[in-house]
Design a protein around this motif. Sequence first.
Motif, short mmCIF file in Angstrom:
data_model
loop_
_atom_site.label_atom_id
_atom_site.label_comp_id
_atom_site.label_asym_id
_atom_site.label_seq_id
_atom_site.Cartn_x
_atom_site.Cartn_y
_atom_site.Cartn_z
N HIS A 1 0.94 -1.15 0.00
CA HIS A 1 -0.20 0.01 -0.12
C HIS A 1 0.88 1.25 0.12
O HIS A 1 0.91 2.25 -0.78
CB HIS A 1 -1.05 0.01 1.21
N HIS A 2 1.88 1.22 0.81
CA HIS A 2 2.78 2.57 1.20
C HIS A 2 3.65 2.55 -0.39
O HIS A 2 4.07 3.65 -0.53
CB HIS A 2 3.59 2.40 2.17
N TRP A 3 3.91 1.19 -0.78
CA TRP A 3 4.81 1.40 -2.23
C TRP A 3 4.05 2.09 -3.33
O TRP A 3 4.49 2.89 -4.07
CB TRP A 3 5.19 -0.03 -2.40
N LEU A 4 2.82 1.65 -3.23
CA LEU A 4 1.66 2.41 -4.27
C LEU A 4 1.65 3.96 -3.98
O LEU A 4 1.42 4.54 -4.90
CB LEU A 4 0.44 1.75 -4.25
N MET A 5 1.59 4.25 -2.71
CA MET A 5 1.52 6.06 -2.44
C MET A 5 2.84 6.34 -2.99
O MET A 5 2.84 7.61 -3.56
CB MET A 5 1.20 5.86 -0.94
N ALA A 6 3.79 5.89 -2.71
CA ALA A 6 5.20 6.59 -3.18
C ALA A 6 5.25 6.59 -4.61
O ALA A 6 5.72 7.53 -5.26
CB ALA A 6 6.38 5.44 -2.67
N ARG A 7 4.65 5.59 -5.54
CA ARG A 7 4.54 5.43 -6.98
C ARG A 7 3.74 6.72 -7.51
O ARG A 7 3.74 7.14 -8.42
CB ARG A 7 4.08 4.25 -7.59
N ARG A 8 2.64 7.03 -6.65
CA ARG A 8 1.43 8.25 -6.96
C ARG A 8 2.58 9.33 -6.80
O ARG A 8 2.34 10.30 -7.81
CB ARG A 8 0.52 8.32 -6.00
N ARG A 9 3.31 9.63 -5.90
CA ARG A 9 4.28 10.61 -5.72
C ARG A 9 5.13 10.77 -6.90
O ARG A 9 5.31 12.05 -7.53
CB ARG A 9 4.90 10.73 -4.31
N ASP A 10 5.77 9.68 -7.27
CA ASP A 10 6.60 9.87 -8.46
C ASP A 10 5.71 10.16 -9.77
O ASP A 10 6.42 11.13 -10.35
CB ASP A 10 7.31 8.37 -8.85
N PHE A 11 4.56 9.70 -9.96
CA PHE A 11 3.69 10.52 -10.89
C PHE A 11 3.67 11.81 -10.94
O PHE A 11 3.79 12.85 -12.18
CB PHE A 11 2.45 9.66 -10.89
N LEU A 12 3.15 12.46 -9.80
CA LEU A 12 2.88 13.67 -9.46
C LEU A 12 4.17 14.67 -9.69
O LEU A 12 3.99 15.86 -10.23
CB LEU A 12 2.25 13.85 -8.31
N GLU A 13 5.28 14.06 -9.11
CA GLU A 13 6.36 14.95 -9.40
C GLU A 13 7.26 14.57 -10.89
O GLU A 13 8.40 15.09 -11.03
CB GLU A 13 7.37 14.65 -8.43
N GLY A 14 6.68 13.82 -11.66
CA GLY A 14 7.06 13.45 -13.06
C GLY A 14 8.44 12.64 -12.88
O GLY A 14 9.15 12.94 -13.75
N ARG A 15 8.44 11.86 -11.93
CA ARG A 15 9.75 11.02 -11.85
C ARG A 15 9.35 9.48 -12.06
O ARG A 15 10.10 8.63 -11.53
CB ARG A 15 10.17 11.27 -10.49
N ASN A 16 8.23 9.16 -12.31
CA ASN A 16 7.91 7.68 -12.70
C ASN A 16 8.95 7.20 -13.72
O ASN A 16 8.94 7.56 -14.65
CB ASN A 16 6.48 7.47 -13.16
N LYS A 17 9.47 5.99 -13.25
CA LYS A 17 10.51 5.29 -14.27
C LYS A 17 9.98 3.77 -14.51
O LYS A 17 10.48 3.19 -15.41
CB LYS A 17 11.82 5.15 -13.44
N LEU A 18 8.85 3.55 -14.08
CA LEU A 18 8.20 2.13 -14.13
C LEU A 18 7.21 2.09 -15.47
O LEU A 18 6.71 3.06 -15.93
CB LEU A 18 7.34 1.55 -12.96
N THR A 19 7.42 0.84 -16.20
CA THR A 19 6.59 0.77 -17.41
C THR A 19 5.07 0.16 -16.88
O THR A 19 4.93 -0.30 -15.93
CB THR A 19 7.39 -0.17 -18.08
N GLY A 20 4.45 -0.06 -17.90
CA GLY A 20 3.08 -0.57 -17.72
C GLY A 20 3.48 -2.27 -17.31
O GLY A 20 2.65 -2.63 -16.38
N ARG A 21 4.48 -2.66 -17.89
CA ARG A 21 4.79 -4.25 -17.68
C ARG A 21 5.13 -4.21 -16.29
O ARG A 21 4.77 -5.25 -15.74
CB ARG A 21 5.72 -4.54 -18.69
N GLN A 22 5.95 -3.37 -15.94
CA GLN A 22 6.32 -3.55 -14.37
C GLN A 22 5.38 -3.37 -13.31
O GLN A 22 5.22 -4.17 -12.45
CB GLN A 22 7.61 -2.43 -13.94
#
Length: 149
Positions: A105-126
Amino acid sequence: MTDLLFTIYPWVKSLHIMAVISWMAGLFYLPRLYVYHVEKAQKVEGAETIFFEMEEKLLRVIMRPAMYVAWLCGLIMVFTPGIVGWDWSWPWIKGAAVIGMTWFHHWLMARRRDFLEGRNKLTGRQFRIMNEVPTVLMVIIVLAVVVKF
């Protein structure tokens, strides 16, 4: 106090099950939203804003409260005398898997922050692969509780 815990036990257990279902629905759906966010949001004007809102509402309105209620009710049940025998292995296995679910759950919240800050590096497959984590943890939790191994 023991009498009160026994009296409310069926209600607490019912609320626990409902909260877990709600939490799990979010844990299954949010990574899928992230897949679509990565793969589709840039292709449609304004879509990223919609994804941000959907992800935020899912986390804040459904998942977080459901997680809190699931934990609270779970702890109440754990402290109800005679429900859990700590010499059995199943409560420890379930507990470890629930901690894993909370970490996810907390990992998902961190990924949301990545999206908001334009830092997402993960792919749809990942994100698709990570979407299997709650399924594996759910299987462990259900088997531990029902089979009591």
